[in-house]
Write a protein that holds these residues in place. Structure first.
Motif, PDB file in Angstrom:
ATOM      1  N   LYS C 198       1.048  -1.534  -0.119  1.00  0.00           N
ATOM      2  CA  LYS C 198      -0.017   0.127   0.044  1.00  0.00           C
ATOM      3  C   LYS C 198       0.665   1.103  -0.052  1.00  0.00           C
ATOM      4  N   VAL C 199       0.130   2.124  -0.136  1.00  0.00           N
ATOM      5  CA  VAL C 199       0.978   3.889  -1.040  1.00  0.00           C
ATOM      6  C   VAL C 199       1.158   4.246   0.470  1.00  0.00           C
ATOM      7  N   ASN C 201       1.845   3.002   3.553  1.00  0.00           N
ATOM      8  CA  ASN C 201       3.133   2.224   4.537  1.00  0.00           C
ATOM      9  C   ASN C 201       4.398   2.458   4.013  1.00  0.00           C
ATOM     10  N   LEU C 202       4.233   3.285   2.912  1.00  0.00           N
ATOM     11  CA  LEU C 202       5.684   3.537   2.286  1.00  0.00           C
ATOM     12  C   LEU C 202       6.223   4.015   2.768  1.00  0.00           C
ATOM     13  N   LEU C 203       7.645   4.307   2.846  1.00  0.00           N
ATOM     14  CA  LEU C 203       8.406   4.110   3.968  1.00  0.00           C
ATOM     15  C   LEU C 203       9.004   6.001   3.537  1.00  0.00           C
ATOM     16  N   SER C 204       8.471   6.392   2.395  1.00  0.00           N
ATOM     17  CA  SER C 204       8.688   7.069   2.108  1.00  0.00           C
ATOM     18  C   SER C 204       7.256   8.302   2.257  1.00  0.00           C
ATOM     19  N   GLU C 205       5.832   7.773   2.988  1.00  0.00           N
ATOM     20  CA  GLU C 205       4.774   8.731   3.783  1.00  0.00           C
ATOM     21  C   GLU C 205       5.040   8.208   4.771  1.00  0.00           C
TER      22      GLU C 205
END
Lengths: 353, 353, 353, 353
Positions: C198-199, C201-205
């Protein structure tokens, strides 16, 4: 909460000198689950009288002892004494302890380098007990297991040196690479810098960033060159660039060497070389190690590739700097010295995710 | 909150194709403060109709436009069009846009590699508009500033290639190193992997860890070798190992090269080489760059050392992968193409701490 | 590396349904060191045939089994079956498994809420086996230890509910606070969101940031209110605000309640209430729990204060969401069900630093 | 690299006392892009003589000045003087500076609390210039804009107080909630603790973890209660629990209050209340603020909900503690004092991702 105490059987008595740092608490974590060892003394001048589980609440329920002033008699009565001190402490206390019959695992740098002058050059002071250097065994079990078994003084390798040496040994032992132009691009979590109050290691200074440091010369360089030179049978030259990672635990070394012979099956060579080693794990061809898969575990995971089938081999080695790079390796050395199963107390699985 | 709109004067009209990713929002961040440019169109099929400041609330008060379906006429009416798309998009749309007179800055990989077959080898598909490759200018201003000024199509360099090339150019341009055994040990924040929903880039997968990846061959390798080969005047060979850092922004490249001549004052050489460059900053001798000092800034900071005075030089280059490694460099190219001051909209100071 | 296999003695046979997520790998980590249990089956449709230590290299040397297609007969032959699946899986498979005599620990939400209609309201679908809800025992050992011992189906509590309930139970059981205005400000590491692509939970998010979410209503709210209501003897009302922490593991709940009686020694009350609990640890007065001291450990650390001696009590509870908040608690339940020492396989010390 | 100097026009002369900390470097970052202000003096006893861009390389190319010993005459010649010092410094130097005609923005706590005895109670020492407290204006522009415009001494609010007050003011100003049982569960990045060398703030101590602290009483509590009491028109009581986040920048306050009237459209109330405020941004109903969307920006983003339509309102407020929580608010106050556009130098967009 009920306190979890070990059973009443006779245990190996362990002393720890300088237990307030990260290698100290890591020794306590590992020894809490060691079936045969019990920590009976842990010294700290600064925290004397304070319970270890007050300073480190993760130990609550596992320990009820407190830090104490160093007491030579108490340490001499231990079966094994760990030095988890900064350099410059062990070299002043070890000679007397040895005379009183103690067996010692030194996690500091004091006895790693055989040449006292070289040590002085890198550590900026005169060595206090150079006469003992000869009897100290370098505690890399994958190289010196037999000597460790009989040693009274084991000098545990540094964290970077563990990863770099384990990664390069098969190449150098088989004379497969140019030993004069080895390159190690290593990266470490911040716990390697210890628990000293320094602006440089504040979260606000080193989180969310990446940098190299000590490029002109890091103290682990002579240790690595000494170890690899012994394997190669002649002096080696390494360009060693350590980097600081924005995280707590883990060392990853990316090693580059020029192949003298591009026809060797290096994957098979590494797998065979470390086939019987309980704590070195050669990963499948085409994969890369990650520091997270060895977090909290006494393990070095290694992979290698020859990109584009050219003549440069890339070896990657990952360890937890506080475990296989320090306290885990120290317990491994203790087990060997005492004739215990080498993996006793060291079966932890890496904490992933 | 009052909305902050630019004054009524005539602005350069900017279109952005594919604006939902990180290079898209970064273009919006930079252009919000650009004195002469105004974003008039930003396309996204998936988010068409959604306001940009709904998807990216950091833009609230700075933008009131919404993502829209791609519209060729609207884009053709722009003074400059950025492609902030994955590879394989621009190469299908650019030819028609060029014919309608648009000037284009492509942040993707489609026009970086001059050899269409080489491109196909690394990107796994046939190039859709190879006939245009010759007119695309590689958008590294420090190398191609004059050509960029007159170009209609600029191919912005990749993030790793920007750091590696800026770090090695002075050495190769002066034939100071063995160009057949260059080594780049690079590390990138996770934002370089984009905003796609992939397990591999979850925080739980890549936080608190470090690893190498794509060691067998990363798509930026041929781009770097092409660029450095042009500087060197003959093909070069690079061993390129990218690593993933547990953080969002920043690329750091640690570069190793064998010196052919150890008598050159490399510090002076680098300082002189980049003396007039607004966005390349040679740090004082003995220091190391950190990614945090360039965070959010369009800047490459470089330092170098020759450890132990041997024959291997270590160059370290740090950029923000989303700024000098992507959107900042794209705006820099736009400024050059349009005859604006090169640093317009790019004066941000790195966000430290 | 030599593989570390358990001795030949008769082991408890464990099956795991849906083992590719984080609670699955955490079960494997904990069970690797469990003296009596052996994982004989671990199912995954997506990863069928893949060795577990290929997906999770931290398990190398500890497991040689592979994920397999779900096989009812194989699971029925297990002594205990864990469901480490998303909600909506167990409720379809458990009835048949129970009939075949299996004993089940369900880590998902399917059997936590006793009221099938309430479950449907929060989970947006009809419950598939409401007839079984009555026999499911809510697996919070500190409340239901005796019922768990005799249960065939245990519904493991959610991660937030574990921390909130353990923190508030002594207050509600003693009717010391206004039960209609309880407040929980909880924060969780991202691993609680699982391993889905899922977007969000991306590190960058989610790195380097903090936010509340699901403020209008989180699925753990009815579970907590059900559990606390049972303790209080009447319905309670909780304002529950979960937050997302930029880290992998750990839940911290800060609980606020209005005291009906400000004259009670709450510290003593809590210490006494949990005196015999092996996994609940009341910290000394004046201290605060940290998620890092319980990382990797099956433990809830709790502290409390009444700031400014007013009438609001603040209780803080910290757990590792994957251990005491999920897989550790599941193993604890298994131990109770099978009459084993409750802490078997759960003696890990928190990984600090 | 060419140095970026401001044009030759007459600039507002700015002095900074104690510029080596994080609020100091943040002032420098913001003022580097301020069209009318120029830093002419920045003092530090410890770093006197060292260039600011040597300590903070993100400033390279933006500043060529060095830290200097405090010099009263030099500061008196400035148009505005910022104190970016720990508490206990400004209160000793401000009286003399005021007499020499300087206008002062104090970022420290020395003049925030009007009651000298209350100040002494919380800060543990006698106030050095209580006679000046009356003329100090509390620098929250959203409350005191007009008084700030005419002030010679502005006491900038603390970081937590900014977020808590902006979040609660509309409720208290309209007497909508029980003012005796307010709750603030706040969380801050580590940069709020400053740049002192303390073990407690090492990355290895606070990364990858979360905890509450100072629950018994934080120094920002009396400041918040003073500010909210003034709004409410009578004393308020707040339970304030700060937490430490494993990240550098950002404060998020989750505020809970019991509604006296559940029939008010709170979303509309907040939007209207802050409609003309340039730096307070009420988010759409149903959303939640994130610290990352205000990173580096002088902005407070606020959202609110009444979960389950009960009688407790939840307000969430996010700021960058170093910008709207410190240096950005200080520049905002300077702009107001000097009659400049309030957002001059403060147009930065949040750095996302």
């Amino acid at each position: 909460m009920r306190v979890n105490r070990k059973a009443g059987k006779t245990m190996i008595k362990v002393g720890i000198v300088g237990g307030t740092g990260y290698t100290g608490v890591e020794l306590l974590r590992l020894l809490a689950l060691h079936e045969e060892a019990q920590v009976v003394a842990i010294t700290s001048r600064a925290e004397s009288g304070r319970r270890v589980d007050d300073l480190y609440p993760n130990l609550r329920g596992h320990y009820s002892i407190a830090f104490s002033e160093p007491d030579a008699a108490q340490l001499a009565a231990c079966d094994i004494v760990f030095f988890a001190t900064p350099h410059n402490v062990a070299m002043n206390l070890v000679p007397e302890l040895l005379q009183s019959g103690a067996r010692i695992v030194d996690l500091s740098a004091d006895y790693r380098i055989k040449d006292a002058q070289l040590w002085s050059h890198w550590y900026g002071e005169t060595h206090a007990s150079p006469e003992i250097l000869a009897q100290a065994v370098y505690g890399l079990p994958e190289v010196n297991r037999e000597q460790i078994a009989g040693a009274n003084l084991v000098a545990c390798p540094g964290c970077y040196p563990t990863s770099v040496q384990l990664g390069l040994i098969p190449l150098l032992a088989n004379s497969l690479v140019d030993s004069q132009h080895l390159i190690a691009s290593s990266a470490s979590g911040v716990s390697g810098a210890g628990r000293q109050a320094k602006v440089d290691n504040l979260l606000s200074e080193v989180s969310d960033s990446f940098k190299a440091y000590a490029v002109a010369g890091h103290r682990h360089l002579p240790e690595i060159e000494q170890g690899l030179g012994a394997i190669a049978g002649s002096p080696v030259q390494l360009t060693f660039v350590p980097h600081l990672l924005p995280m707590i635990r883990g060392i990853h070394s990316t090693l580059f060497a020029r192949l003298l012979d591009t026809g060797v099956d290096l994957q098979a060579l590494y797998e065979e070389w470390y086939a019987d080693e309980p704590f070195v794990d050669i990963l499948p061809a085409g994969t890369c190690p990650q520091t997270r898969t060895v977090k909290g575990a006494n393990r070095c995971q290694i992979a290698l590739q020859v990109p584009q089938d050219r003549d440069t081999v890339v070896v990657m080695a990952a360890i937890d700097n506080l475990v296989k790079g320090a306290s885990g390796q120290a317990v491994q050395n203790m087990n060997i010295m005492l004739g215990l199963p080498e993996d006793m107390g060291l079966k932890q699985v890496g904490l992933l995710p």
